[in-house]
Write an enzyme that holds these catalytic residues in place. Structure first.
Site, PDB file in Angstrom:
ATOM      1  N   ILE A 473       0.833  -1.208   0.000  1.00  0.00           N
ATOM      2  CA  ILE A 473       0.000   0.000   0.000  1.00  0.00           C
ATOM      3  C   ILE A 473       0.865   1.254   0.000  1.00  0.00           C
ATOM      4  O   ILE A 473       0.352   2.355   0.123  1.00  0.00           O
ATOM      5  CB  ILE A 473      -0.980   0.013   1.192  1.00  0.00           C
ATOM      6  CG1 ILE A 473      -0.238   0.029   2.537  1.00  0.00           C
ATOM      7  CG2 ILE A 473      -1.913  -1.181   1.126  1.00  0.00           C
ATOM      8  CD1 ILE A 473      -1.166   0.257   3.728  1.00  0.00           C
ATOM      9  N   GLY A 474       2.149   1.096  -0.132  1.00  0.00           N
ATOM     10  CA  GLY A 474       3.019   2.269  -0.173  1.00  0.00           C
ATOM     11  C   GLY A 474       4.379   2.112   0.489  1.00  0.00           C
ATOM     12  O   GLY A 474       5.341   2.766   0.093  1.00  0.00           O
ATOM     13  N   ARG A 611      16.552  -4.888  12.256  1.00  0.00           N
ATOM     14  CA  ARG A 611      17.314  -4.752  11.015  1.00  0.00           C
ATOM     15  C   ARG A 611      16.540  -3.864  10.024  1.00  0.00           C
ATOM     16  O   ARG A 611      15.329  -4.001   9.879  1.00  0.00           O
ATOM     17  CB  ARG A 611      17.535  -6.121  10.392  1.00  0.00           C
ATOM     18  CG  ARG A 611      18.364  -6.046   9.127  1.00  0.00           C
ATOM     19  CD  ARG A 611      18.309  -7.326   8.346  1.00  0.00           C
ATOM     20  NE  ARG A 611      19.066  -8.384   9.012  1.00  0.00           N
ATOM     21  CZ  ARG A 611      19.409  -9.516   8.412  1.00  0.00           C
ATOM     22  NH1 ARG A 611      19.083  -9.717   7.153  1.00  0.00           N
ATOM     23  NH2 ARG A 611      20.070 -10.439   9.057  1.00  0.00           N
ATOM     24  N   ILE A 612      17.261  -2.968   9.371  1.00  0.00           N
ATOM     25  CA  ILE A 612      16.644  -2.103   8.365  1.00  0.00           C
ATOM     26  C   ILE A 612      16.940  -2.701   6.991  1.00  0.00           C
ATOM     27  O   ILE A 612      18.089  -2.696   6.531  1.00  0.00           O
ATOM     28  CB  ILE A 612      17.205  -0.666   8.445  1.00  0.00           C
ATOM     29  CG1 ILE A 612      17.058  -0.092   9.866  1.00  0.00           C
ATOM     30  CG2 ILE A 612      16.523   0.227   7.415  1.00  0.00           C
ATOM     31  CD1 ILE A 612      15.641   0.113  10.327  1.00  0.00           C
ATOM     32  N   ASN A 614      15.719  -1.677   4.040  1.00  0.00           N
ATOM     33  CA  ASN A 614      15.965  -0.612   3.066  1.00  0.00           C
ATOM     34  C   ASN A 614      15.864   0.735   3.772  1.00  0.00           C
ATOM     35  O   ASN A 614      14.771   1.225   4.040  1.00  0.00           O
ATOM     36  CB  ASN A 614      14.960  -0.707   1.910  1.00  0.00           C
ATOM     37  CG  ASN A 614      15.265   0.305   0.815  1.00  0.00           C
ATOM     38  OD1 ASN A 614      15.625   1.445   1.095  1.00  0.00           O
ATOM     39  ND2 ASN A 614      15.131  -0.119  -0.433  1.00  0.00           N
ATOM     40  N   LYS A 684      11.417  -5.134  12.586  1.00  0.00           N
ATOM     41  CA  LYS A 684      10.353  -4.826  13.544  1.00  0.00           C
ATOM     42  C   LYS A 684       9.129  -4.129  12.956  1.00  0.00           C
ATOM     43  O   LYS A 684       8.140  -3.970  13.647  1.00  0.00           O
ATOM     44  CB  LYS A 684      10.928  -3.954  14.667  1.00  0.00           C
ATOM     45  CG  LYS A 684      11.781  -4.744  15.658  1.00  0.00           C
ATOM     46  CD  LYS A 684      12.144  -3.871  16.834  1.00  0.00           C
ATOM     47  CE  LYS A 684      12.701  -4.681  17.993  1.00  0.00           C
ATOM     48  NZ  LYS A 684      13.053  -3.784  19.120  1.00  0.00           N
ATOM     49  N   GLY A 687       5.528   1.062   9.855  1.00  0.00           N
ATOM     50  CA  GLY A 687       4.372   1.881   9.463  1.00  0.00           C
ATOM     51  C   GLY A 687       3.643   2.510  10.628  1.00  0.00           C
ATOM     52  O   GLY A 687       3.285   3.694  10.585  1.00  0.00           O
ATOM     53  N   GLU A 688       3.425   1.746  11.682  1.00  0.00           N
ATOM     54  CA  GLU A 688       2.615   2.257  12.799  1.00  0.00           C
ATOM     55  C   GLU A 688       3.443   3.127  13.739  1.00  0.00           C
ATOM     56  O   GLU A 688       3.035   4.232  14.093  1.00  0.00           O
ATOM     57  CB  GLU A 688       1.982   1.112  13.604  1.00  0.00           C
ATOM     58  CG  GLU A 688       1.488  -0.079  12.806  1.00  0.00           C
ATOM     59  CD  GLU A 688       0.465   0.251  11.745  1.00  0.00           C
ATOM     60  OE1 GLU A 688      -0.345   1.170  11.950  1.00  0.00           O
ATOM     61  OE2 GLU A 688       0.490  -0.418  10.693  1.00  0.00           O
TER      62      GLU A 688
END
Lengths: 722, 215, 328
Positions: A473-474, A611-612, A614, A684, A687-688
């Protein structure tokens, strides 16, 4: 963050790189297609397409006395009109609960009876050859109502207690506390207002239904639609490769989707139904208006001894929507005596639905505002207050945290933001006629993981397709899954395409609750590792990374494809841990000393997100949460006129969301965090939490700027005109 | 990596740019989809593509409308109620231009009419008749090379869901052309007619400043 | 949207003939107000007449002063060379309006003819609106009315006039050139805009088939030392909560002449003559401004939610006068 990257040799890990969006080109050229765009009349299949527009009730409670469709039926181009009198009967399927369906109550199935439960509830559907004709026909339907006095007023309606939690004895501890804060905080109803209007394109082939749908979960949509039409879920195909924002509004199946399918079946033609912006306010849920009472007790050293957090949220008369307003209260800060209590107020309105940071962002506004009040009352720095109350485990669950980076977030954030320049005394920092204020808040959101399946297809053409029914969704799921697949297949991203948002792909949960990467990402990791082994067994380990080589081997072996399907479930490693993302938000606001106008000048967000995958896309998501947080703090509210139940903010000129001019300077940092427990990817979700904590940080900064504590969102200029 | 295009969502904006919909004199449909059109038909209802079905009956008040869209002239007969936006999306199949509010309050439908950025939702197609219209589909060059503003939006990750993006890009192109992209603050003011609910504003400003510096 | 016939006459005479051929005919220029209201079925013309072919686009200096063609677009007027120096309040009000795309579309005449943003007026589901239906009642008076007017209201209507431009033009003593098949007449903007009184459906002193052809700003208008300040909740692209247009004639540190109009507060753009009088003959200082501000609230009738507008208006106006006075 790494620079622009479009290709990379396979030996270099893709996870951790700021890969540009793989669907970027399609989005900047207009080629990405959203639900309503899959069929237009002049296309070969589109020439019998019809458009549907529904008429909403203009009372909030009562019933339809008469409904006259004569004029509408005679209008140009009309294919037909559906009302409760002639619409097909559907199943309410109340026991089939979708992802975001409230546990208690029964969903509204449209056009089944004469009852009106809320303003804007669909009472008739006009279907015509063109959009203009359908819009006009809907306005010609004449409805007489037996109206009853609606119950709309949150302030005067009677709350109903739905649940509580506690550890320790909060009431007793609060009674004995050396320092006490007791305050009530309000948040206005907010609407998701994604830029794309909700839309459904429905067509039947016999007893099989195809929907192009704005949805956050194609699988959920198929299941719920099937239940209402008495079909098997596999007879409903739902296609939704691109979603123009949703923020929760597309987690449920709403009546308009059912009506489009109903009309397509009734009139034997494909039907396109697009909500109007006005209808978006009453048709696809909202963040419920809430009132929270927080009582904090602390000892002489400002250590928390009691937290009593009570919340009341609105719901509809026919479903009881409950959200997790109070779940972080038990573990965010160190307190052995915590009690929470949630109540709902049932009103004659539509049912709320999760909106970004559901519940948690609401609860954090109150809790983190109260913490700020305690810091001032105790005469200590708000960061120091939090450091003194830093827990070493989740006291509500009595479990260790899988990881928790709050202390590092406070330290790095304070340093980067320049927190040390903050005057201790509120209302003392100025810049010309602007009063300046600094505020901060702690952010958190649960890091969940669910079960998902993925299919990997190695094709003789030398391409690799990764398919799963998850949505994008984005946030950039297409891109992050491409990165995960590349690393775990050992094949360069230029050979990999990820396909999402289609029930013909292996099942995956809806995109909501910040768990898509943890869920679909972990499944992609697992299946790609397996697929790599299977490919290696077929073509030899040394050829895996070189598609032209395995193409040749495929050809020799007469094999067109190698298909590997699998999945992953919730990781065992989570067992025994409380898994949450944490962060710290810092805000600088300027408040016009004369007019009360508020400008957010700077936002700093420091997060521990595991962990990121991107960093570029993660930062973008946080940026977006910050902007929505500005909206929540200063602009957004939907109000229903208590006499009629109609929203008076049915226009994007009235329901204010931030514009470009409102964008502050931002600084976003992700601390290094290795979480071996949360899921196999160690991610983790973002979005929220990106929204959580923004509004209280801004509200706390407004207090610091003005010395005036406004305990209701949005904070308006008139609240601050000293 | 730009093309993850799959069989079930084929080839973007499809066919409509290649032919006019209605005979400007008689208002009858030209029911002759090209081979290209059939090849690239969307998946919905693949099983029973109709041959020469009846066209939508034109409004009794239908008016001839002539639009040049991305360099291609279209002679149409339209219901006067047709907005330029719905004409692009529902008649010409140019769905790159987005409907976000239909109220003139969000900017998602921004196109260039005679070189100026306007809201196509509040523009009646009949009023725009005779105009040159440029939409997102006409922005990249004939070889598919992205316009600098498009490229900058990709490079700066100036979108998430992508729905407001075509309008942002059309508005951004005009913003630069008007000379309103000199500073970040100026861009913020002159791009405030384009809402982005994903909140990509910081990246949008960076993209437009970058494209402006390069142009 | 109700069906309508569409015509694009090519001459002025044909335009008037078309406009008078039906009592519900409407002229369209940019369409930014009309199309929106038609879509909400508030406006239901049976004929829409495209007036864009009329040659009323010039911005020019004439013997009477500055003449702005009614079909000139807001953005073009704002970009007129020299205008920011000669009529700063006008340019600031134009650039504070709406968004660039809308300013590219919207004509000057259409801006002055735009209708209120009152949500009850615009919501097709709300019938209690005297502007929409005679004697239907006013939902806003007992409803949500934070954005509504405090000046010029009646027991029939409290809807705010939304234009920024009109506020600036009022401070510049603008008059309108109105043309019809009967010829040409002029009307002071202040008289052209009508109070709701008992007839809130009637908003302008205009007859069927008549069009605004131009706006004229007299040569002796106080454009040079003028400012427009607009207060709103978000940073841009929003109608005014409160706005102030101030035009001054300062001589030797003393106010020799003053024109003050305010927006976001009136059922039409609101002139504050008593505040003007209180300033004339004095230098601009805090004491004098405070004295002058005592005249701001005269006639104000706050509603349940918009009482703050009185104080907000005073503060906004003080700042605007300060800043206009500071222009060398």
């Amino acid at each position: 963050m790494s620079g622009p990257t479009t290709q990379s040799p396979p030996e270099k890990p893709m996870i951790g790189i700021g890969l540009l969006r793989v669907d970027g080109r399609r989005k900047v050229t207009g080629a990405a297609r959203y639900a309503a765009e899959f069929l237009v009349p002049n296309q070969p299949n589109g020439q019998n397409l019809a458009y549907a527009v529904f008429l909403g009730a203009d009372i909030a409670r009562g019933s339809i006395a008469t409904i006259d469709i004569t004029k509408a039926e005679q209008a140009d181009g009309v294919v037909g009109i559906l009302t409760f009198k002639n619409a097909p009967r559907l199943h309410d399927a109340a026991s089939v609960k979708g992802v975001a369906d409230p546990k208690s109550g029964s969903r509204l199935v449209p056009l089944q009876d004469e009852h009106v439960r809320f303003f804007g509830q669909p009472v008739a559907l006009a279907v015509a050859r063109t959009l203009e004709q359908a819009q006009h026909a809907a306005s010609l339907i004449e409805v007489q109502y037996k109206a009853e006095a609606p119950s709309i007023d949150f302030d005067t309606a009677t709350p109903r207690h739905v649940g509580n939690t506690s550890h320790g004895d909060a009431e007793a501890a609060f009674a004995q506390a050396a320092a006490k804060i007791e305050a009530t905080y309000d948040i206005a109803r907010e609407n998701h207002q994604p830029m794309e209007l909700h839309a459904t394109l429905a067509e039947w082939q016999g007893e099989k239904l195809t929907l192009h749908e704005k949805t956050q979960g194609v699988v959920n949509t198929a299941e719920i639609v099937a239940a209402q039409f008495g079909l098997k879920p596999e007879d409903v195909t739902v296609i939704s490769p691109f979603v123009g924002g949703a923020f929760g509004s597309a987690l449920r199946v709403w009546p308009h989707t059912i009506m489009a399918a109903m009309a397509a079946r009734q009139f034997k033609c494909p039907v396109k139904l697009i909500l109007s912006r006005r209808q978006m306010v009453t048709s696809v849920g909202y963040r419920p208006r809430s009132r929270q009472k927080v009582r904090l007790g602390a000892d002489a050293n400002a250590k928390l001894t009691a937290i009593i957090h009570e919340a009341t949220g609105e719901t509809s008369s026919f479903e009881t929507y409950v959200e997790n307003v109070l779940t972080s209260t038990g573990f965010l800060h160190n307190c052995t005596n915590v009690a929470t209590r949630y109540s709902t107020v049932a009103l004659d309105t539509g049912t709320p639905t999760p909106m970004r940071g559901p519940g948690v962002s609401t609860g954090l506004y109150a809790l983190e505002s109260a913490m700020d009040e305690l810091a001032y009352a105790a005469g200590i720095d708000p960061i120091e207050l939090r450091l003194r109350n830093e827990p070493d485990k989740d006291l509500a669950k009595n479990l260790p945290f899988s990881s928790r980076a709050t202390k590092e977030c406070y330290r790095i954030g304070a340093q980067r933001f320049g927190w040390s320049k903050r005057a201790a005394q509120p209302g003392t920092m100025r810049d010309g006629h602007w009063r300046l204020g600094y505020g901060m808040a702690t952010a958190t959101y649960p890091s969940n993981q669910d079960k998902a399946d993925v299919r990997v297809i190695f094709d003789i053409g030398g391409t690799v397709r990764v398919e799963t029914a998850a949505s994008d969704i984005g946030p950039g799921t297409y891109t992050s899954l491409t990165q995960i697949a590349s690393d775990n297949l050992g094949i360069g991203i230029e050979h990999i395409t990820v396909d999402l948002g289609d029930t013909r792909f292996p099942k995956a949960p809806s995109e909501g609750g910040s768990k898509t990467l943890a869920t679909a990402g972990s499944a992609t990791l697992a299946v790609c590792r397996d697929a790599r082994q299977q490919l290696a067994a077929l073509v030899g380990e040394e050829n895996v990374a070189d598609p032209p080589k395995w193409r040749a081997i495929f050809r020799r072996q007469g094999k067109r494809q190698l298909v590997v399907t699998g999945g992953s479930a919730t990781a065992d490693s989570r067992e025994g841990f409380s898994c949450n993302a944490f962060g710290a938000i810092f805000a600088e606001v300027a408040v016009d000393a004369d007019t009360g106008q508020i400008k957010v000048r700077r936002l700093t967000g420091v997060y521990g997100l595991g962990r990121i995958v991107n960093p570029r896309l993660t930062r973008s998501q946080v940026l977006g949460g910050m902007m929505q947080g500005i909206g929540m703090a200063l602009l957004e509210r939907t109000r229903l006129d208590p006499r009629f139940g109609n929203p008076t903010d049915g226009n994007l000129a009235d329901y204010l969301i931030p514009v470009c001019k409102d964008a502050p300077l931002v600084d976003i940092v992700f601390v290094n965090e290795d979480d071996p427990h949360v899921n196999p990817l160690g991610v983790k979700g973002v979005g929220e939490i990106a929204l959580c904590g923004i509004a209280p940080a801004i509200a706390n900064a407004v207090y610091h700027a003005t010395g005036k504590r406004v305990r209701a969102l949005p904070i308006l200029p008139e609240n601050l005109m000293a | 990596m730009d093309d993850v295009t799959r069989r079930h969502f084929l080839h973007g904006t499809g066919i409509a740019g290649s032919m006019s919909l209605l005979d400007p004199l008689g208002g009858q449909a030209l029911a002759k989809p090209s081979a290209h059109a059939l090849l690239h038909a969307p998946a919905l209802a693949p099983a029973h593509a109709k041959t020469a079905p009846p066209p939508p009956p034109p409004s009794p008040f239908a008016v001839p409308v002539s639009l040049t869209v991305n360099g291609q002239k279209h002679d149409l007969v339209l219901d006067p109620r047709s907005s330029l936006l719905d004409t692009l999306r529902e008649h010409l199949g140019l769905t790159g231009t987005k409907k976000g509010c239909d109220q003139g309050a969000c900017g998602a439908c921004t196109v260039l009419v005679d070189g100026r950025r306007v809201l196509s939702c509040l523009t009646l197609a009949a009023v725009a008749s005779g105009s040159d219209v440029e939409t997102i589909e006409g922005v990249a060059d004939a070889h598919g090379k992205l316009h600098p503003v498009q490229q900058a939006f990709v490079d700066h990750d100036a979108f998430q869901c992508g729905y407001c993006t075509p309008g942002q890009i059309m508005s951004g192109i005009a913003c630069i052309h008007e000379g309103h992209a000199g500073t970040d603050e100026e861009v913020k003011e002159w791009m405030s007619g384009n809402l982005c609910r994903c909140g990509a504003y910081v990246n949008i400003v960076a993209a437009i400043r970058d494209a402006s510096a390069k142009s | 949207m109700y069906p309508f016939r569409f015509q694009r006459p090519l001459s002025e005479t044909e335009t008037y003939t078309a406009l008078t051929s039906s009592p519900t005919a409407r002229a369209i220029a940019g369409g930014t107000t009309l199309v929106d209201l038609m879509r909400d079925t508030v406006e239901r013309p049976d004929l829409v007449v495209d007036i864009n072919p009329l040659p009323w686009r010039a911005v020019e200096t004439t013997g009477r002063g500055l003449r702005i063609g009614a079909l000139a677009r807001m953005s073009d007027v704002a970009a007129t060379p020299g205008l920011a120096a000669s009529h700063r309040v006008l340019v600031e009000a134009l650039l504070a309006s709406a968004a660039p795309q809308i300013r590219n579309m919207a004509s000057i005449g259409g801006n002055l003819m735009q209708r209120t943003r009152c949500p009850y007026f615009r919501d097709p589901a709300v019938s209690q609106c005297n502007k929409k239906t005679h004697n239907a009642g006013c939902a806003a008076i007992g409803g949500y009315n934070r954005e509504h007017a405090i000046f010029g209201t009646s027991d029939q209507c409290v809807a705010t006039h939304p234009s920024d431009l009109a506020v600036a033009l009022l401070a510049l003593d603008a008059q309108l050139v109105l043309r019809s098949r009967n010829g040409e007449r002029r009307s002071m903007l202040e008289e052209f805009m009508l109070l709701p009184g008992g007839t809130p459906m009637r908003e302008h002193d205009i007859i069927p088939g008549e069009l605004i052809a131009a706006v004229e700003i007299p040569a002796n208008a106080l454009g040079r030392q003028s400012r427009y300040i607009k207060i709103r909740d978000r940073g841009s692209f929003e109608f005014a909560l409160v706005s102030a247009a101030v035009a001054l004639d300062m001589r030797g540190g003393t106010v020799h002449g003053a024109r003050i109009a305010v927006g976001g507060v009136g059922t039409k753009p609101w002139r504050l003559r008593q505040v003007e009088s209180a300033l004339v003959g004095f230098p601009i200082n805090e004491d004098r401004l405070n004295l002058a501000m005592n005249h701001v609230a005269i006639g104000a009738k706050p509603l349940a939610e918009n009482g703050f507008k009185v104080e907000l208006l005073k503060r906004t106006l003080k700042r605007t006068i300060h800043e206009a006075g500071a222009i060398a």
